[in-house]
Design a protein around this motif. Structure first.
Motif, PDB file in Angstrom:
ATOM      1  N   SER A   1      26.255  29.751   2.099  1.00 51.99           N
ATOM      2  CA  SER A   1      24.621  29.563   1.151  1.00 51.99           C
ATOM      3  C   SER A   1      25.124  28.891  -0.121  1.00 51.99           C
ATOM      4  CB  SER A   1      24.185  30.726   0.996  1.00 51.99           C
ATOM      5  OG  SER A   1      25.456  31.764   0.154  1.00 51.99           O
ATOM      6  N   HIS A   2      26.101  28.931  -0.592  1.00 52.66           N
ATOM      7  CA  HIS A   2      26.440  28.372  -1.930  1.00 52.66           C
ATOM      8  C   HIS A   2      26.065  26.924  -1.811  1.00 52.66           C
ATOM      9  CE1 HIS A   2      28.901  32.047  -3.473  1.00 52.66           C
ATOM     10  NE2 HIS A   2      27.814  32.200  -3.547  1.00 52.66           N
ATOM     11  N   ILE A   3      26.337  26.435  -0.593  1.00 50.10           N
ATOM     12  CA  ILE A   3      25.876  24.795  -0.885  1.00 50.10           C
ATOM     13  C   ILE A   3      23.868  24.499  -0.598  1.00 50.10           C
ATOM     14  CG2 ILE A   3      26.236  22.736   1.024  1.00 50.10           C
ATOM     15  CD1 ILE A   3      28.331  24.414   2.356  1.00 50.10           C
ATOM     16  N   GLU A   4      24.370  23.169  -1.742  1.00 52.96           N
ATOM     17  CA  GLU A   4      23.211  23.059  -2.319  1.00 52.96           C
ATOM     18  C   GLU A   4      21.996  22.331  -1.492  1.00 52.96           C
ATOM     19  OE1 GLU A   4      25.572  21.252  -2.306  1.00 52.96           O
ATOM     20  OE2 GLU A   4      24.933  19.403  -3.767  1.00 52.96           O
TER      21      GLU A   4
ATOM     22  N   LEU B   1      26.470  22.026  10.443  1.00 53.67           N
ATOM     23  CA  LEU B   1      24.977  22.407  10.437  1.00 53.67           C
ATOM     24  C   LEU B   1      23.700  22.787   9.710  1.00 53.67           C
ATOM     25  CD1 LEU B   1      25.203  24.620  13.697  1.00 53.67           C
ATOM     26  CD2 LEU B   1      25.007  22.062  13.723  1.00 53.67           C
ATOM     27  N   LYS B   2      24.463  23.043   8.337  1.00 54.04           N
ATOM     28  CA  LYS B   2      24.230  23.489   7.103  1.00 54.04           C
ATOM     29  C   LYS B   2      23.805  22.614   6.407  1.00 54.04           C
ATOM     30  CE  LYS B   2      23.472  26.064   3.009  1.00 54.04           C
ATOM     31  NZ  LYS B   2      22.180  25.237   2.438  1.00 54.04           N
ATOM     32  N   LEU B   3      24.413  20.898   6.719  1.00 57.12           N
ATOM     33  CA  LEU B   3      23.968  19.748   5.610  1.00 57.12           C
ATOM     34  C   LEU B   3      23.382  19.414   6.770  1.00 57.12           C
ATOM     35  CD1 LEU B   3      28.138  18.652   5.488  1.00 57.12           C
ATOM     36  CD2 LEU B   3      26.565  19.978   4.388  1.00 57.12           C
ATOM     37  N   ASN B   4      22.321  19.615   8.089  1.00 55.58           N
ATOM     38  CA  ASN B   4      21.428  18.746   8.411  1.00 55.58           C
ATOM     39  C   ASN B   4      20.190  19.594   8.152  1.00 55.58           C
ATOM     40  OD1 ASN B   4      19.531  18.532  10.444  1.00 55.58           O
ATOM     41  ND2 ASN B   4      20.972  17.911  11.741  1.00 55.58           N
TER      42      ASN B   4
ATOM     43  N   ASP C   1      33.437  38.967  10.440  1.00 52.80           N
ATOM     44  CA  ASP C   1      33.587  38.159   9.209  1.00 52.80           C
ATOM     45  C   ASP C   1      32.778  37.912   8.715  1.00 52.80           C
ATOM     46  OD1 ASP C   1      36.064  39.383   8.819  1.00 52.80           O
ATOM     47  OD2 ASP C   1      37.208  37.703   9.784  1.00 52.80           O
ATOM     48  N   VAL C   2      31.448  37.884   9.782  1.00 53.51           N
ATOM     49  CA  VAL C   2      30.385  37.153   9.279  1.00 53.51           C
ATOM     50  C   VAL C   2      29.314  37.050   7.446  1.00 53.51           C
ATOM     51  CG1 VAL C   2      27.759  37.413   9.666  1.00 53.51           C
ATOM     52  CG2 VAL C   2      29.582  37.273  11.452  1.00 53.51           C
ATOM     53  N   PRO C   3      29.538  38.191   6.912  1.00 54.58           N
ATOM     54  CA  PRO C   3      28.443  38.515   5.818  1.00 54.58           C
ATOM     55  C   PRO C   3      29.117  37.341   4.680  1.00 54.58           C
ATOM     56  CG  PRO C   3      29.262  40.738   6.361  1.00 54.58           C
ATOM     57  CD  PRO C   3      29.633  39.443   7.394  1.00 54.58           C
ATOM     58  N   GLY C   4      31.134  37.457   5.181  1.00 53.90           N
ATOM     59  CA  GLY C   4      32.045  36.037   4.406  1.00 53.90           C
ATOM     60  C   GLY C   4      31.955  34.476   4.005  1.00 53.90           C
TER      61      GLY C   4
ATOM     62  N   LYS D   1      18.413  27.439   5.286  1.00 54.82           N
ATOM     63  CA  LYS D   1      19.078  29.262   5.142  1.00 54.82           C
ATOM     64  C   LYS D   1      19.873  29.644   6.386  1.00 54.82           C
ATOM     65  CE  LYS D   1      15.849  32.922   5.259  1.00 54.82           C
ATOM     66  NZ  LYS D   1      14.562  33.113   5.422  1.00 54.82           N
ATOM     67  N   VAL D   2      21.239  30.415   5.395  1.00 54.45           N
ATOM     68  CA  VAL D   2      22.005  30.966   6.268  1.00 54.45           C
ATOM     69  C   VAL D   2      21.237  32.026   6.087  1.00 54.45           C
ATOM     70  CG1 VAL D   2      24.370  30.548   6.424  1.00 54.45           C
ATOM     71  CG2 VAL D   2      23.937  28.744   4.813  1.00 54.45           C
ATOM     72  N   VAL D   3      21.537  32.854   7.081  1.00 52.62           N
ATOM     73  CA  VAL D   3      21.039  33.999   7.490  1.00 52.62           C
ATOM     74  C   VAL D   3      22.413  35.023   8.468  1.00 52.62           C
ATOM     75  CG1 VAL D   3      19.151  34.139   6.892  1.00 52.62           C
ATOM     76  CG2 VAL D   3      19.633  34.528   8.727  1.00 52.62           C
ATOM     77  N   ALA D   4      22.407  36.502   8.258  1.00 47.46           N
ATOM     78  CA  ALA D   4      23.477  37.355   8.938  1.00 47.46           C
ATOM     79  C   ALA D   4      22.479  37.483   9.895  1.00 47.46           C
ATOM     80  CB  ALA D   4      24.465  37.944   8.456  1.00 47.46           C
ATOM     81  N   GLY D   5      23.146  37.354  11.299  1.00 48.18           N
ATOM     82  CA  GLY D   5      22.373  37.577  12.716  1.00 48.18           C
ATOM     83  C   GLY D   5      22.790  39.162  12.493  1.00 48.18           C
ATOM     84  N   GLY D   6      23.916  40.133  12.044  1.00 44.94           N
ATOM     85  CA  GLY D   6      23.659  41.308  12.738  1.00 44.94           C
ATOM     86  C   GLY D   6      24.356  41.099  13.785  1.00 44.94           C
ATOM     87  N   SER D   7      24.541  42.791  14.018  1.00 44.76           N
ATOM     88  CA  SER D   7      25.876  42.634  15.380  1.00 44.76           C
ATOM     89  C   SER D   7      24.746  42.659  16.856  1.00 44.76           C
ATOM     90  CB  SER D   7      26.416  43.999  15.250  1.00 44.76           C
ATOM     91  OG  SER D   7      25.658  45.349  14.732  1.00 44.76           O
ATOM     92  N   ASP D   8      23.920  43.069  16.409  1.00 44.34           N
ATOM     93  CA  ASP D   8      22.893  43.094  17.737  1.00 44.34           C
ATOM     94  C   ASP D   8      22.697  41.587  18.543  1.00 44.34           C
ATOM     95  OD1 ASP D   8      21.589  43.600  19.306  1.00 44.34           O
ATOM     96  OD2 ASP D   8      19.123  43.979  18.360  1.00 44.34           O
ATOM     97  N   LEU D   9      22.753  40.905  19.251  1.00 40.23           N
ATOM     98  CA  LEU D   9      22.705  39.461  19.626  1.00 40.23           C
ATOM     99  C   LEU D   9      21.341  39.371  19.434  1.00 40.23           C
ATOM    100  CD1 LEU D   9      24.661  37.652  20.534  1.00 40.23           C
ATOM    101  CD2 LEU D   9      24.867  38.189  22.782  1.00 40.23           C
TER     102      LEU D   9
END
Ligand code: LMR
Length: 338
Positions: free
Chosen positions: A70-73, A45-48, A61-64, A77-85
């Motif tokens: 996020s290093h892919i050019e 999805l990051k490539l689209n 394990d989401v932060p990792g 934008k890739v963000v952590a949604g957090g623990s709250d759904l």
């Protein structure tokens, strides 16, 4: 009278189009993003370029995964949604549900219902408040029951738009094209085999009689091919020997379905994919996998069964009995919670 009906039509169209994502600016949430399917799927999805934001959610394990992706050019934008759904889903255009336990050898997909039903219930319930207009793509098994479960939850909240709820049975189309392509010595990318029914064992019905290009398989060869497609998921579970089920091909299949939905939402025409959806093409079952024409607001047309031969018709009749029970199981779970 005429003006009233015109006004109604215009209001309907306005509602329909305002429900749709803006072309090329999609926000997608992946639930179960750190899992076996979630990680490769998030990568694809990051490539689209039409996805501007990818919101990832999982229990750990989401932060990792976010840092890594996020290093892919690419501009996504890739963000952590957090623990709250609820916060993760807030205002996204599409929710992809890949969370849940996979099968172990000896298990059927139905055996996952008890564990995975609650996850599908929670996500769908959250969706009714945080992103009621979003597309919902469910990968979590058993798919035959999970789509009815999700639709019941959405219906109860008065938020069901069945044109936007998809069960990702697309992997069966991918497998059918691959196996039939191999058998007839054609590039699998050029092969199309319609799939109808559901997404488990005998409910997966590949319509080899309508293979394009034609697959002249008969007798034992035909039966073996049908079984190979139906049992492909179980073969992967066996080969992984307790370490899960199909993840990479499933991520690919889900990305194919998702990209098709987004391309159609952005105005591209004549996009057809098979998926397991709420359906009124057969009075016997309320949910069915079949080829679908996708449009700006989701399913534009359900092609249903189309032409089937005697053998496929028989398979379908047998599958319906299983499907009915699977559907009932999902609906019953949702109704008991509501
Ligand atoms: C598949 O078809 O590979 C998936 O549904 C996973 C499974 O358990 O078989």
């Amino acid at each position: 009278m005429f003006l009233t009906s015109l006004f109604r039509k215009a209001t309907h169209l306005k509602r329909c189009y305002s429900d749709c994502a803006k072309p090329g600016a999609h926000k997608v949430a992946v639930i179960g993003a750190a899992g076996g399917i979630g990680q490769p799927l998030s990568l694809l999805l990051k490539l689209n370029p039409s996805i501007v934001e990818l919101r990832l959610h999982d229990l750990k394990d989401v932060p990792g995964v976010v840092a890594d992706l996020s290093h892919i050019e690419t501009a996504t934008k890739v963000v952590a949604g957090g623990s709250d759904l609820g916060a993760t889903l807030k205002d996204v255009d599409m929710i992809v549900l890949a969370a849940g336990l996979p099968r172990k050898p000896g298990m059927k997909r139905e055996d996952l219902f008890k564990t995975n039903a609650q996850i599908v219930y929670d996500v769908t319930k959250s969706m009714t408040k945080a992103a009621p207009d979003a597309y919902l793509i469910i990968i979590t098994n058993p798919l035959n029951s999970m789509i009815p479960l999700a639709c019941e939850v959405l219906k109860e909240a008065n938020k069901l738009n069945a044109r936007k709820v998809f069960g990702c049975s697309t992997l069966d189309s991918v497998r059918a094209a691959t196996f039939v392509g191999e058998a007839i010595c054609k590039d699998p990318k050029t092969v199309d085999v319609p799939i109808i029914g559901g997404h488990s064992g005998n409910t997966i019905i590949p319509l080899i009689s309508r293979s394009n290009p034609p697959a002249c398989l008969e007798g034992d060869d035909l039966q073996k091919m049908i079984k190979k497609i139906q049992e492909a998921g179980t073969e992967v579970v066996k080969a992984k020997a307790g370490k899960g089920s199909c993840t990479l091909a499933m991520a690919y299949a889900a990305s194919r379905l998702i990209f098709s939905i987004l391309r159609a939402a952005d105005g591209e025409k004549e996009i057809v994919e098979s998926a397991y959806v709420k359906s009124d093409v057969m009075p016997e079952v309320k949910y069915l996998a079949s080829p679908l024409l996708l449009g700006k607001c989701g399913i534009e047309k359900n092609f249903g069964l189309g032409k089937v031969d005697e053998c496929e018709k028989k398979m379908f009749c047998e599958a319906m009995e299983i499907l009915k029970k699977d559907i009932e199981m999902g609906e019953k779970f949702a109704k008991a919670k509501i």
